[in-house]
Write an enzyme that holds these catalytic residues in place. Structure first.
Site, PDB file in Angstrom:
ATOM      1  N   ASP A   1       0.834  -1.213   0.000  1.00  0.00           N
ATOM      2  CA  ASP A   1       0.000   0.000   0.000  1.00  0.00           C
ATOM      3  C   ASP A   1       0.864   1.256   0.000  1.00  0.00           C
ATOM      4  O   ASP A   1       1.968   1.257   0.561  1.00  0.00           O
ATOM      5  CB  ASP A   1      -0.924  -0.021   1.228  1.00  0.00           C
ATOM      6  CG  ASP A   1      -2.069   0.962   1.093  1.00  0.00           C
ATOM      7  OD1 ASP A   1      -2.412   1.343  -0.051  1.00  0.00           O
ATOM      8  OD2 ASP A   1      -2.633   1.353   2.133  1.00  0.00           O
TER       9      ASP A   1
ATOM     10  N   ASN B   1       1.261   3.370  -3.007  1.00  0.00           N
ATOM     11  CA  ASN B   1       1.741   3.796  -4.331  1.00  0.00           C
ATOM     12  C   ASN B   1       1.174   5.156  -4.722  1.00  0.00           C
ATOM     13  O   ASN B   1       1.890   6.009  -5.254  1.00  0.00           O
ATOM     14  CB  ASN B   1       1.301   2.795  -5.412  1.00  0.00           C
ATOM     15  CG  ASN B   1       1.963   1.452  -5.268  1.00  0.00           C
ATOM     16  OD1 ASN B   1       2.916   1.305  -4.519  1.00  0.00           O
ATOM     17  ND2 ASN B   1       1.448   0.462  -5.990  1.00  0.00           N
TER      18      ASN B   1
ATOM     19  N   ARG C   1      -0.015   7.615  -2.833  1.00  0.00           N
ATOM     20  CA  ARG C   1       0.549   8.725  -2.042  1.00  0.00           C
ATOM     21  C   ARG C   1       1.983   9.025  -2.460  1.00  0.00           C
ATOM     22  O   ARG C   1       2.398  10.173  -2.497  1.00  0.00           O
ATOM     23  CB  ARG C   1       0.485   8.386  -0.541  1.00  0.00           C
ATOM     24  CG  ARG C   1      -0.894   8.674   0.065  1.00  0.00           C
ATOM     25  CD  ARG C   1      -1.058   8.008   1.403  1.00  0.00           C
ATOM     26  NE  ARG C   1      -1.311   6.581   1.246  1.00  0.00           N
ATOM     27  CZ  ARG C   1      -1.212   5.688   2.236  1.00  0.00           C
ATOM     28  NH1 ARG C   1      -0.829   6.077   3.439  1.00  0.00           N
ATOM     29  NH2 ARG C   1      -1.498   4.434   2.011  1.00  0.00           N
TER      30      ARG C   1
ATOM     31  N   HIS D   1       2.184   3.304  -9.133  1.00  0.00           N
ATOM     32  CA  HIS D   1       2.015   1.857  -9.336  1.00  0.00           C
ATOM     33  C   HIS D   1       3.192   1.294 -10.136  1.00  0.00           C
ATOM     34  O   HIS D   1       3.660   0.186  -9.873  1.00  0.00           O
ATOM     35  CB  HIS D   1       0.694   1.566 -10.043  1.00  0.00           C
ATOM     36  CG  HIS D   1      -0.510   1.978  -9.249  1.00  0.00           C
ATOM     37  ND1 HIS D   1      -0.643   1.688  -7.911  1.00  0.00           N
ATOM     38  CD2 HIS D   1      -1.624   2.690  -9.589  1.00  0.00           C
ATOM     39  CE1 HIS D   1      -1.800   2.187  -7.470  1.00  0.00           C
ATOM     40  NE2 HIS D   1      -2.407   2.798  -8.462  1.00  0.00           N
TER      41      HIS D   1
ATOM     42  N   TRP E   1     -11.935  -1.942  -7.930  1.00  0.00           N
ATOM     43  CA  TRP E   1     -12.721  -1.577  -9.126  1.00  0.00           C
ATOM     44  C   TRP E   1     -13.423  -0.235  -8.912  1.00  0.00           C
ATOM     45  O   TRP E   1     -13.802   0.431  -9.865  1.00  0.00           O
ATOM     46  CB  TRP E   1     -13.786  -2.626  -9.431  1.00  0.00           C
ATOM     47  CG  TRP E   1     -13.237  -3.953  -9.853  1.00  0.00           C
ATOM     48  CD1 TRP E   1     -13.221  -5.097  -9.107  1.00  0.00           C
ATOM     49  CD2 TRP E   1     -12.640  -4.295 -11.113  1.00  0.00           C
ATOM     50  NE1 TRP E   1     -12.642  -6.122  -9.824  1.00  0.00           N
ATOM     51  CE2 TRP E   1     -12.284  -5.662 -11.055  1.00  0.00           C
ATOM     52  CE3 TRP E   1     -12.365  -3.580 -12.282  1.00  0.00           C
ATOM     53  CZ2 TRP E   1     -11.676  -6.321 -12.115  1.00  0.00           C
ATOM     54  CZ3 TRP E   1     -11.759  -4.244 -13.351  1.00  0.00           C
ATOM     55  CH2 TRP E   1     -11.417  -5.596 -13.258  1.00  0.00           C
TER      56      TRP E   1
ATOM     57  N   ARG F   1     -12.229   2.459  -7.949  1.00  0.00           N
ATOM     58  CA  ARG F   1     -11.346   3.621  -8.182  1.00  0.00           C
ATOM     59  C   ARG F   1     -11.696   4.291  -9.512  1.00  0.00           C
ATOM     60  O   ARG F   1     -12.417   3.721 -10.328  1.00  0.00           O
ATOM     61  CB  ARG F   1      -9.892   3.147  -8.186  1.00  0.00           C
ATOM     62  CG  ARG F   1      -9.494   2.680  -6.810  1.00  0.00           C
ATOM     63  CD  ARG F   1      -8.014   2.525  -6.673  1.00  0.00           C
ATOM     64  NE  ARG F   1      -7.690   2.183  -5.299  1.00  0.00           N
ATOM     65  CZ  ARG F   1      -6.490   2.223  -4.771  1.00  0.00           C
ATOM     66  NH1 ARG F   1      -5.461   2.582  -5.521  1.00  0.00           N
ATOM     67  NH2 ARG F   1      -6.287   1.916  -3.516  1.00  0.00           N
TER      68      ARG F   1
ATOM     69  N   LEU G   1      11.065 -20.297  -5.183  1.00  0.00           N
ATOM     70  CA  LEU G   1      10.118 -19.414  -4.486  1.00  0.00           C
ATOM     71  C   LEU G   1       8.767 -19.466  -5.196  1.00  0.00           C
ATOM     72  O   LEU G   1       8.700 -19.304  -6.414  1.00  0.00           O
ATOM     73  CB  LEU G   1      10.649 -17.971  -4.514  1.00  0.00           C
ATOM     74  CG  LEU G   1       9.729 -16.884  -3.934  1.00  0.00           C
ATOM     75  CD1 LEU G   1       9.621 -16.993  -2.414  1.00  0.00           C
ATOM     76  CD2 LEU G   1      10.245 -15.477  -4.293  1.00  0.00           C
TER      77      LEU G   1
ATOM     78  N   LEU H   1      -6.646  -4.958   7.329  1.00  0.00           N
ATOM     79  CA  LEU H   1      -6.436  -6.040   6.362  1.00  0.00           C
ATOM     80  C   LEU H   1      -7.012  -5.724   4.985  1.00  0.00           C
ATOM     81  O   LEU H   1      -6.584  -6.294   3.989  1.00  0.00           O
ATOM     82  CB  LEU H   1      -7.059  -7.348   6.873  1.00  0.00           C
ATOM     83  CG  LEU H   1      -6.312  -8.059   8.003  1.00  0.00           C
ATOM     84  CD1 LEU H   1      -7.075  -9.309   8.424  1.00  0.00           C
ATOM     85  CD2 LEU H   1      -4.895  -8.449   7.568  1.00  0.00           C
TER      86      LEU H   1
HETATM   87  C1  IPE Z   1      -5.387  -2.712  -0.288  1.00  0.00           C
HETATM   88  O1  IPE Z   1      -5.072  -1.370  -0.386  1.00  0.00           O
HETATM   89  C2  IPE Z   1      -5.361  -3.353  -1.644  1.00  0.00           C
HETATM   90  C3  IPE Z   1      -4.048  -3.497  -2.259  1.00  0.00           C
HETATM   91  C4  IPE Z   1      -2.893  -3.150  -1.751  1.00  0.00           C
HETATM   92  C5  IPE Z   1      -4.075  -4.102  -3.566  1.00  0.00           C
HETATM   93  P1  IPE Z   1      -6.192  -0.251  -0.501  1.00  0.00           P
HETATM   94  O2  IPE Z   1      -5.479   1.037  -0.625  1.00  0.00           O
HETATM   95  O3  IPE Z   1      -7.155  -0.581  -1.583  1.00  0.00           O
HETATM   96  O4  IPE Z   1      -6.937  -0.366   0.904  1.00  0.00           O
HETATM   97  P2  IPE Z   1      -7.888   0.661   1.651  1.00  0.00           P
HETATM   98  O5  IPE Z   1      -8.926   1.088   0.676  1.00  0.00           O
HETATM   99  O6  IPE Z   1      -7.039   1.817   2.082  1.00  0.00           O
HETATM  100  O7  IPE Z   1      -8.413  -0.082   2.823  1.00  0.00           O
HETATM  101  C1  IPE Z   2      -1.685   0.173  -3.315  1.00  0.00           C
HETATM  102  O1  IPE Z   2      -1.398   1.535  -3.365  1.00  0.00           O
HETATM  103  C2  IPE Z   2      -1.837  -0.424  -4.699  1.00  0.00           C
HETATM  104  C3  IPE Z   2      -3.230  -0.721  -5.070  1.00  0.00           C
HETATM  105  C4  IPE Z   2      -4.265  -0.649  -4.287  1.00  0.00           C
HETATM  106  C5  IPE Z   2      -3.458  -1.141  -6.433  1.00  0.00           C
HETATM  107  P1  IPE Z   2      -2.565   2.591  -3.337  1.00  0.00           P
HETATM  108  O2  IPE Z   2      -2.918   2.934  -4.749  1.00  0.00           O
HETATM  109  O3  IPE Z   2      -3.678   2.164  -2.488  1.00  0.00           O
HETATM  110  O4  IPE Z   2      -1.817   3.825  -2.674  1.00  0.00           O
HETATM  111  P2  IPE Z   2      -2.440   4.877  -1.661  1.00  0.00           P
HETATM  112  O5  IPE Z   2      -2.937   4.107  -0.474  1.00  0.00           O
HETATM  113  O6  IPE Z   2      -3.531   5.597  -2.384  1.00  0.00           O
HETATM  114  O7  IPE Z   2      -1.278   5.757  -1.335  1.00  0.00           O
HETATM  115 MG    MG Z   3      -4.105   2.422  -0.512  1.00  0.00          MG
END
Ligand code: IPE
Ligand code: IPE
Ligand code: MG
Length: 247
Positions: A22, A24, A26, A39, A71, A73, A133, A190
């Site tokens: 998580d 990317n 930001r 990403h 989805w 987003r 792995l 989670l």
């Molecule tokens: C969880 O991250 C999903 C992935 C890392 C693929 P999110 O950024 O979607 O989670 P929330 O919405 O903050 O809970």
């Molecule tokens: C996690 O990074 C990757 C995916 C959910 C695909 P985010 O895109 O959720 O990054 P933040 O949480 O907005 O920074």
């Molecule tokens: Mg996120």
């Protein structure tokens, strides 16, 4: 398939690491870049992470790449992620082969395009004989989806619903449960990842954004894990190594 009952892994190196990658978006926003640039940078961090897991003797790495909820987003971010998956697949497979990595995709493929689905199958087939792995990429995955699909499969076959039968029908039935579950990006939740399988995982939260999570950060998580006492419901005394007990 053998039962994957909660089996203590006594090694200081986690056999199976699971990661919610998580932060990317930001990472990119802080640099005035489009979220998709974050990403892309995240794929680089993931490549380094796979290599480092192999070097450290981790046997299974499972990452959350796209959740059932992602989805929701903006459409340009969703299509950017789909495109990135296709590009990364074609580019990374030779590299995975070279490192002895077996890639497997976990999640509901029915919503993915024909082209992406073919790419997943190709990558899985090309790396199927690798044993160093196991690399599970959870894409269009949700923990609730996983439990529901397992239950639906058992019901369709008229099989009894038991912990073991559910366990054997889950999407990660081919590997033992995660020992260490890492989430980067500062959130402590989670987000519908591995709800069933994380029952006894050691949790580790890092404030680093995923693109910044490097080999040293992974080593710090592994070192933290090595300090944990995994009791699986027992008392501390019951799980102490014999030498320590006598001391
Ligand atoms: C969880 O991250 C999903 C992935 C890392 C693929 P999110 O950024 O979607 O989670 P929330 O919405 O903050 O809970
Ligand atoms: C996690 O990074 C990757 C995916 C959910 C695909 P985010 O895109 O959720 O990054 P933040 O949480 O907005 O920074
Ligand atoms: Mg996120």
């Amino acid at each position: 398939m053998p039962a994957r009952a909660i089996a203590p892994n006594v090694s200081t190196i986690p056999h199976h690491i699971a990661i919610v990658m998580d932060g990317n978006g930001r990472w990119a926003t802080k640099r005035f870049l489009p979220r998709v640039a974050g990403h892309k940078k995240g794929v680089d961090a993931l490549r380094a992470c796979v290599t480092h897991c192999g070097e450290r003797g981790v046997k299974v790495l499972t990452v959350f790449a796209f959740s059932s909820e992602n989805w929701n987003r903006p459409p340009e971010e969703v299509s950017g992620l789909m495109e990135l998956l296709a590009v990364a697949l074609s580019r990374e497979v030779p590299h995975l082969k070279g490192e002895g990595v077996r890639i497997q995709f976990v999640g509901d493929r029915s919503a993915l395009s024909e082209k992406v689905r073919a790419g997943l199958l190709q990558a899985e087939a090309a790396t199927a004989s690798n044993t160093r792995l196991v690399f599970n990429v959870c894409f269009n995955y949700g923990g609730r989806w996983d439990i529901a699909q397992a239950a639906a499969r058992l019901a369709a076959r008229g099989e009894a619903i038991t912990e073991q039968s559910i366990d054997e029908s889950m999407a990660l039935a081919h590997v033992p449960d995660p020992d260490l579950l890492i989430r980067t990006g500062g959130e402590k939740r989670l987000s519908n990842f591995l709800l069933w399988q994380a029952a006894y995982a050691e949790l580790y939260f890092s404030d680093k954004l995923w693109p910044e999570f490097d080999a040293a950060a992974l080593d710090a998580a592994i070192a933290d894990y090595a300090q944990r006492e995994r009791r699986f419901g027992k008392t501390s005394q019951q799980v102490q190594p014999v030498a320590k007990k006598a001391a």
